[in-house]
Design a protein around this motif. Structure first.
Motif, PDB file in Angstrom:
ATOM      1  N   VAL A  29       0.867  -1.183   0.000  1.00  0.00           N
ATOM      2  CA  VAL A  29       0.000   0.000   0.000  1.00  0.00           C
ATOM      3  C   VAL A  29       0.899   1.226   0.000  1.00  0.00           C
ATOM      4  N   GLY A  30       0.686   2.122  -0.949  1.00  0.00           N
ATOM      5  CA  GLY A  30       1.547   3.289  -1.084  1.00  0.00           C
ATOM      6  C   GLY A  30       1.585   4.177   0.142  1.00  0.00           C
ATOM      7  N   GLY A  31       0.471   4.292   0.863  1.00  0.00           N
ATOM      8  CA  GLY A  31       0.430   5.121   2.057  1.00  0.00           C
ATOM      9  C   GLY A  31       1.382   4.662   3.143  1.00  0.00           C
ATOM     10  N   ALA A  32       1.780   3.407   3.107  1.00  0.00           N
ATOM     11  CA  ALA A  32       2.682   2.858   4.116  1.00  0.00           C
ATOM     12  C   ALA A  32       4.143   3.184   3.829  1.00  0.00           C
ATOM     13  N   ILE A  33       4.445   3.673   2.627  1.00  0.00           N
ATOM     14  CA  ILE A  33       5.838   3.968   2.279  1.00  0.00           C
ATOM     15  C   ILE A  33       6.054   5.450   1.991  1.00  0.00           C
ATOM     16  N   VAL A  34       5.148   6.310   2.464  1.00  0.00           N
ATOM     17  CA  VAL A  34       5.295   7.756   2.264  1.00  0.00           C
ATOM     18  C   VAL A  34       6.291   8.300   3.290  1.00  0.00           C
ATOM     19  N   PHE A  35       7.564   8.032   3.029  1.00  0.00           N
ATOM     20  CA  PHE A  35       8.674   8.518   3.832  1.00  0.00           C
ATOM     21  C   PHE A  35       9.807   8.863   2.873  1.00  0.00           C
ATOM     22  N   ARG A  36      10.758   9.661   3.334  1.00  0.00           N
ATOM     23  CA  ARG A  36      11.954   9.877   2.532  1.00  0.00           C
ATOM     24  C   ARG A  36      12.641   8.515   2.397  1.00  0.00           C
ATOM     25  N   PRO A  37      13.254   8.239   1.242  1.00  0.00           N
ATOM     26  CA  PRO A  37      13.853   6.919   1.035  1.00  0.00           C
ATOM     27  C   PRO A  37      14.839   6.525   2.137  1.00  0.00           C
ATOM     28  N   GLU A  38      15.625   7.483   2.607  1.00  0.00           N
ATOM     29  CA  GLU A  38      16.615   7.149   3.628  1.00  0.00           C
ATOM     30  C   GLU A  38      15.993   6.887   4.996  1.00  0.00           C
TER      31      GLU A  38
END
Length: 97
Positions: free
Chosen positions: A81-90
């Motif tokens: 789910v895209g909402g679970a990965i809404v963080f800066r990549p690092e």
């Protein structure tokens, strides 16, 4: 107001904590119906977007929030789910739950 982040478990958590650039991806669901089915390889990632290079060579920038992605890994297909990965990549590698 604190935003609620969807929790991931199993293979989805493993994929979300790893490197996404270079993985084949397909949009399996999205707020914009025109994006469903779009596929390619992740070539860049920012806080809120994934850039995908499609088979015809064009690049598309997709919003993480409001979409569900299906990544292809050596172990098989994994839905995230895209909402679970809404963080800066690092930061994503540490913050994904």
């Amino acid at each position: 107001m604190k935003r609620t982040v969807p929790r991931l478990d199993g293979p989805a958590r493993t994929v979300a904590r790893g490197e996404l650039i270079g993985l084949p991806v397909r949009v399996s669901a999205a707020n914009d119906a025109g994006l469903v089915g779009l596929s390619g390889t992740v070539v860049d990632e920012t806080l809120r977007t994934l850039t995908v290079r499609r088979a015809d060579g064009r690049e598309s920038r997709l919003s993480k929030d409001g979409a569900t992605f299906e990544f292809t890994t050596p172990q098989g297909k994994v839905t995230v789910v895209g909402g679970a990965i809404v963080f800066r990549p690092e930061d994503r590698t540490k913050k994904v739950r």
